[in-house]
Design a protein around this motif. Structure first.
Motif, PDB file in Angstrom:
ATOM      1  N   GLU A   1       6.705   4.332  -8.087  1.00 27.89           N
ATOM      2  CA  GLU A   1       6.522   5.591  -7.360  1.00 27.89           C
ATOM      3  C   GLU A   1       6.010   5.259  -5.966  1.00 27.89           C
ATOM      4  O   GLU A   1       5.115   4.423  -5.823  1.00 27.89           O
ATOM      5  CB  GLU A   1       5.488   6.472  -8.090  1.00 27.89           C
ATOM      6  N   LEU A   2       6.572   5.933  -4.975  1.00 32.56           N
ATOM      7  CA  LEU A   2       6.078   5.770  -3.601  1.00 32.56           C
ATOM      8  C   LEU A   2       4.869   6.683  -3.391  1.00 32.56           C
ATOM      9  O   LEU A   2       4.679   7.652  -4.132  1.00 32.56           O
ATOM     10  CB  LEU A   2       7.179   6.139  -2.603  1.00 32.56           C
ATOM     11  N   GLN A   3       4.049   6.355  -2.404  1.00 30.10           N
ATOM     12  CA  GLN A   3       2.912   7.227  -2.073  1.00 30.10           C
ATOM     13  C   GLN A   3       3.428   8.605  -1.659  1.00 30.10           C
ATOM     14  O   GLN A   3       4.527   8.735  -1.110  1.00 30.10           O
ATOM     15  CB  GLN A   3       2.104   6.638  -0.901  1.00 30.10           C
ATOM     16  N   ASP A   4       2.608   9.633  -1.937  1.00 28.59           N
ATOM     17  CA  ASP A   4       2.944  10.995  -1.493  1.00 28.59           C
ATOM     18  C   ASP A   4       3.247  10.973  -0.002  1.00 28.59           C
ATOM     19  O   ASP A   4       2.577  10.272   0.762  1.00 28.59           O
ATOM     20  CB  ASP A   4       1.745  11.932  -1.730  1.00 28.59           C
TER      21      ASP A   4
ATOM     22  N   GLU B   1       0.820  -1.231   0.000  1.00 29.75           N
ATOM     23  CA  GLU B   1       0.000   0.000   0.000  1.00 29.75           C
ATOM     24  C   GLU B   1       0.847   1.273   0.000  1.00 29.75           C
ATOM     25  O   GLU B   1       0.352   2.347  -0.333  1.00 29.75           O
ATOM     26  CB  GLU B   1      -0.942  -0.001   1.205  1.00 29.75           C
ATOM     27  N   ARG B   2       2.128   1.165   0.377  1.00 31.57           N
ATOM     28  CA  ARG B   2       2.988   2.358   0.387  1.00 31.57           C
ATOM     29  C   ARG B   2       3.515   2.701  -1.004  1.00 31.57           C
ATOM     30  O   ARG B   2       4.166   3.730  -1.205  1.00 31.57           O
ATOM     31  CB  ARG B   2       4.157   2.161   1.363  1.00 31.57           C
ATOM     32  N   VAL B   3       3.231   1.826  -1.963  1.00 36.48           N
ATOM     33  CA  VAL B   3       3.692   2.058  -3.345  1.00 36.48           C
ATOM     34  C   VAL B   3       2.509   2.535  -4.185  1.00 36.48           C
ATOM     35  O   VAL B   3       1.451   1.905  -4.199  1.00 36.48           O
ATOM     36  CB  VAL B   3       4.300   0.760  -3.924  1.00 36.48           C
ATOM     37  N   ALA B   4       2.696   3.670  -4.894  1.00 34.87           N
ATOM     38  CA  ALA B   4       1.597   4.259  -5.673  1.00 34.87           C
ATOM     39  C   ALA B   4       1.489   3.653  -7.065  1.00 34.87           C
ATOM     40  O   ALA B   4       0.388   3.531  -7.611  1.00 34.87           O
ATOM     41  CB  ALA B   4       1.801   5.773  -5.778  1.00 34.87           C
TER      42      ALA B   4
ATOM     43  N   SER C   1       8.714  11.558  -8.321  1.00 33.38           N
ATOM     44  CA  SER C   1       9.080  10.573  -7.290  1.00 33.38           C
ATOM     45  C   SER C   1       9.513   9.226  -7.882  1.00 33.38           C
ATOM     46  O   SER C   1       9.687   8.252  -7.149  1.00 33.38           O
ATOM     47  CB  SER C   1       7.877  10.348  -6.369  1.00 33.38           C
TER      48      SER C   1
END
Ligand SMILES: *Cc1c(COP(=O)(O)O)cnc(C)c1O
Length: 414
Positions: free
Chosen positions: A335-338, A302-305, A389
């Motif tokens: 991309e990682l989450q904001d 979930e931490r990866v966008a 990112s």
């Protein structure tokens, strides 16, 4: 070993030098460092210079060690001939300088290695028009072609966002229009894919990457696949039309690209690359399966966008990649989450190394917009689909469990 065509990819490469009568029974092609080549008969020297008999002239234009590597790369790509250069960029730059003239037009994929993008800006300043298109759909390439279009250029899997070009249809289009189709095969390598199979006339490989494979030598190559009819190319100088038309392109490239620009591969580098090339297939199998496992891990977190890897069913060109490539390669990006700092994330990894380069045995990781794509600016990055990112991973041959654990721990700390 007379009929090498009946052997598989690795057998052919491992035994290629031996087939050519290698010196002293040495199992590796020796490293020849001599710049000059002497002939007992001065007439023979002249006849080598005039191309009437084979032989070496001067180190900038090749030597036996480099010729052995050229032959190996040529076997891998199943080409008519291959020329090696000091670097991948040396190959790409010299090829376009040798083949294009002011007033010509090129259609290039907009999804490109950053330095190739930079090179096109230089070429444009010299009077060559370049149209950048989304080459994942042949319709965009077709729409950009003009009467002046001499070359269509694409990467197989684009570095770093992993878009896969519409390789087969672009090949058909170029064939129909008589346009030279140039494919940068660095990300797939000839083990995963042969661009000749989709009609590419010239294939570029950055030997620095997976073919050398150990991050210890720079090199590049251009292979003429024989698929292009040089009689359809208006920019061949009369001098290079003396041989069979199939040789015209290579003749002009060896003289105008290698000799005149002088980005010659060093013999020591050729040796390193040739040794690395012996295990290309083994490494591509391993890095591709590691990359798929890592892409799946990232996609499930979930931490990866977003995750970009052609081996994932969610990738827009997963079908093309599955149809054309033996596996999906060692390059992925995500991309990682904001709110998650990408530098802090990279610093939590203990195996993956923050470094440039691709196709190494070690896993290398880099924040793209802050490094390799920094110079071009935010606007051009956005047009290439590069988020600020975006993190690129060149997956290595480490044990899969160790690699996944490294990323799992770094994500858990986010
Ligand atoms: C690295 C790379 C190049 C350039 O190769 P160098 O040996 O670094 O000059 C060209 N194309 C692609 C796709 C690359 O990844």
């Amino acid at each position: 070993m007379s009929d090498q065509k009946s052997y598989g990819f690795t057998t052919t490469i491992v035994h290629n030098d031996r087939r050519k009568g290698i010196e002293h029974g040495s199992l590796h092609k020796p490293v020849h460092t001599s710049v000059a080549f002497g002939y007992a008969d001065a007439r023979q020297l002249a006849s080598v210079f005039q191309g009437k008999e084979p032989g070496f002239r001067y180190g900038r234009q090749g030597n036996p060690t480099i010729a052995a590597l050229e032959d190996k790369v040529n076997q891998m790509e199943q080409g008519v001939g291959t020329i090696c250069f000091a670097t991948g960029m040396g190959a790409i730059g010299a090829v376009f300088q040798a083949l294009l003239r002011a007033g010509d037009h090129v259609v290039s994929s907009s999804f490109l290695f950053g330095n190739t993008n930079s090179l096109w800006q230089t070429t444009m300043a010299q009077g060559v028009g370049v149209s950048f298109v989304d080459a994942t759909d042949v319709a965009n390439v077709a729409a950009a072609i003009t009467d002046q279009t001499r070359v269509v250029f694409v990467e197989t899997i684009a570095n770093p966002r992993t878009q896969v070009a519409d390789l087969r249809r672009i090949g058909e289009l170029c064939q129909a229009r008589g346009i030279l189709y140039v494919v940068d095969n660095t990300m797939t390598t000839p083990y995963l894919f042969r661009p000749k199979s989709v009609g590419a006339g010239l294939v570029v490989n950055a030997l620095t990457k997976s073919i050398g494979g150990h991050g210890n030598a720079l090199g590049g190559s251009v292979t003429d696949t024989g698929a292009y009819e040089w009689t359809r190319f208006p920019n061949i100088y009369e001098n290079y039309k003396k041989a069979q038309p199939q040789q015209w392109g290579l003749a002009q490239l060896r003289a105008k690209a290698l000799r005149d620009f002088g980005a010659s591969l060093a013999p020591e580098a050729a040796h390193h690359i040739a040794v690395g090339a012996e295990t290309l297939a083994l490494r591509m199998e391993r890095t591709s399966s590691n990359a798929l496992a890592l892409a799946q891990l990232l996609e499930g977190d979930e931490r990866v966008a977003a995750v970009y890897y052609p081996g994932l069913a969610s990738h827009p060109q997963h079908g093309t990649s599955s149809a054309l490539f033996r596996a999906h390669g060692s390059l992925l990006s995500f991309e990682l989450q904001d709110g998650i700092d990408c530098f802090d994330f990279l610093n939590r990894l203990t195996l993956a190394i923050p470094a440039s380069n691709l196709g190494d045995t070690r896993t290398l990781i880099i924040p793209v917009a802050h490094t390799i794509f920094y110079e071009m600016g935010a606007e051009r990055r956005a047009s290439m689909g590069i988020a600020e990112s975006l993190i690129r991973v060149s997956v290595g041959i480490e044990d899969e469990a160790d690699l996944l654990e490294d990323f799992r721990c770094a994500l858990a700390g986010s």
